[in-house]
Design an enzyme around this catalytic site. Structure first.
Site, mmCIF file in Angstrom:
data_model
loop_
_atom_site.group_PDB
_atom_site.id
_atom_site.type_symbol
_atom_site.label_atom_id
_atom_site.label_comp_id
_atom_site.label_asym_id
_atom_site.label_seq_id
_atom_site.Cartn_x
_atom_site.Cartn_y
_atom_site.Cartn_z
ATOM 1 N N ARG A 49 -16.864 19.405 -30.328
ATOM 2 C CA ARG A 49 -16.281 18.133 -30.750
ATOM 3 C C ARG A 49 -15.516 18.264 -32.053
ATOM 4 O O ARG A 49 -14.952 17.283 -32.528
ATOM 5 C CB ARG A 49 -17.403 17.127 -30.954
ATOM 6 C CG ARG A 49 -17.475 16.031 -29.883
ATOM 7 C CD ARG A 49 -18.663 15.172 -30.258
ATOM 8 N NE ARG A 49 -18.685 13.887 -29.659
ATOM 9 C CZ ARG A 49 -19.450 13.566 -28.616
ATOM 10 N NH1 ARG A 49 -20.141 14.481 -27.985
ATOM 11 N NH2 ARG A 49 -19.499 12.321 -28.196
ATOM 12 N N ARG B 135 -16.705 5.337 -33.378
ATOM 13 C CA ARG B 135 -16.743 6.607 -32.644
ATOM 14 C C ARG B 135 -15.339 7.006 -32.194
ATOM 15 O O ARG B 135 -14.994 8.190 -32.185
ATOM 16 C CB ARG B 135 -17.676 6.494 -31.435
ATOM 17 C CG ARG B 135 -19.140 6.396 -31.861
ATOM 18 C CD ARG B 135 -20.023 5.953 -30.726
ATOM 19 N NE ARG B 135 -20.156 6.959 -29.689
ATOM 20 C CZ ARG B 135 -20.564 6.698 -28.460
ATOM 21 N NH1 ARG B 135 -20.862 5.459 -28.102
ATOM 22 N NH2 ARG B 135 -20.671 7.654 -27.577
ATOM 23 N N ARG C 150 -27.160 1.975 -24.610
ATOM 24 C CA ARG C 150 -27.305 2.915 -25.722
ATOM 25 C C ARG C 150 -27.041 2.208 -27.053
ATOM 26 O O ARG C 150 -26.127 1.405 -27.151
ATOM 27 C CB ARG C 150 -26.303 4.069 -25.562
ATOM 28 C CG ARG C 150 -26.836 5.183 -24.718
ATOM 29 C CD ARG C 150 -25.793 6.205 -24.377
ATOM 30 N NE ARG C 150 -24.998 6.652 -25.518
ATOM 31 C CZ ARG C 150 -24.139 7.674 -25.444
ATOM 32 N NH1 ARG C 150 -23.979 8.329 -24.308
ATOM 33 N NH2 ARG C 150 -23.429 8.020 -26.493
ATOM 34 N N ARG D 104 -21.452 -0.197 -19.951
ATOM 35 C CA ARG D 104 -22.197 1.036 -19.650
ATOM 36 C C ARG D 104 -23.705 0.813 -19.751
ATOM 37 O O ARG D 104 -24.198 0.161 -20.672
ATOM 38 C CB ARG D 104 -21.777 2.148 -20.616
ATOM 39 C CG ARG D 104 -22.571 3.416 -20.406
ATOM 40 C CD ARG D 104 -21.834 4.631 -20.814
ATOM 41 N NE ARG D 104 -21.863 4.856 -22.245
ATOM 42 C CZ ARG D 104 -21.443 5.982 -22.806
ATOM 43 N NH1 ARG D 104 -20.929 6.942 -22.062
ATOM 44 N NH2 ARG D 104 -21.487 6.123 -24.101
ATOM 45 N N LYS E 216 -16.925 11.676 -19.180
ATOM 46 C CA LYS E 216 -17.405 13.063 -19.155
ATOM 47 C C LYS E 216 -18.757 13.160 -18.444
ATOM 48 O O LYS E 216 -18.950 14.019 -17.594
ATOM 49 C CB LYS E 216 -17.580 13.609 -20.593
ATOM 50 C CG LYS E 216 -16.302 13.651 -21.402
ATOM 51 C CD LYS E 216 -16.515 14.348 -22.738
ATOM 52 C CE LYS E 216 -17.409 13.621 -23.726
ATOM 53 N NZ LYS E 216 -16.892 12.342 -24.218
#
Ligand code: AMP
Length: 212
Positions: A88, A167, A156, A123, A13
């Protein structure tokens, strides 16, 4: 143009939003980025959100709906916006519907849990401007440094493997039902999260042309 980007954490996203913002000249509103900034500045909202967000849990609906309400009133949203990471949950989608904003398209980025786990492991994000990279798929020009602003890239806190699995479980339970919610509005447009960024950008732009 008013777009919503839906998809599991790590579906892409943020990366698609960055490119679409540039191409369409409208801001991306990322609730995740707003929350992380508030946490790092230690604001009242940041203090409320910190424990939830760092453990991969969703921040309570009233807090996030408040953030969006405030942000969408700013003048830069007048020509449109891209929502990255909101809504969400069904109550968030209901709250957005009540804002009567007439969203043009809801892009659902499909991806398997396995692909998400693989992606999140690589990431890296810019600590200052939040630009997103991947050590293999989207490497920065200089290792560990943001191409856009020159700041350090970091991992992160919520990208560690166990938090990613948590998650994903929350995504399936609370966010996935939004696909049915938006299917009923006739605005849902589905893309394949592993199809390649350029292909996905061009199909989103084509779908938007059909809405003009
Ligand atoms: P993201 O950068 O979109 O992956 O969001 C990172 C974290 O911010 C999430 O795991 C949540 O803790 C929080 N967050 C972001 N957007 C929302 C939202 N719409 N509702 C609740 N929590 C959110």
């Amino acid at each position: 143009m008013k777009l919503i980007l839906l998809g599991a954490p790590g579906a892409g996203k943020g990366t698609l939003a960055e490119i679409l913002t540039e191409k369409l000249g409208i801001p991306t509103i990322s609730t995740g980025n707003i929350i992380r900034e508030a946490v790092s500045k230690g604001t009242e909202m940041g203090l409320k959100a910190k424990a939830f967000t760092e453990s991969g849990k969703l921040v309570p609906d009233d807090v996030v709906i408040g953030i969006i309400n405030e942000r969408l009133k700013k003048p830069d949203c007048e020509r449109g916006f891209i929502l990255d990471g909101f809504p969400r949950t069904i109550p968030q989608a209901e709250a957005l519907r009540k804002m009567d904003l007439d969203v043009d398209i809801v892009v659902d980025i499909g991806i398997t849990d396995e692909a998400v786990v693989e992606r999140m492991a690589g990431r890296r994000v810019c600590k200052d401007c939040s630009a997103t990279y991947h050590i293999k798929n989207i490497p920065p020009k200089k290792e560990g440094i943001c191409d856009l602003c020159g700041a350090d890239l970091i991992i992160r806190k919520d990208d560690d493997p166990q938090t990613v699995l948590d998650r994903l479980a929350i995504y399936h339970e609370q966010t996935e039902p939004l696909i049915e919610f938006y299917k009923k509005t006739g605005k849902l447009f589905t893309i394949d999260g592993v199809a390649g960024i350029e292909k996905n950008i061009s199909s989103i732009l084509t779908a938007l042309e059909g809405k003009e």
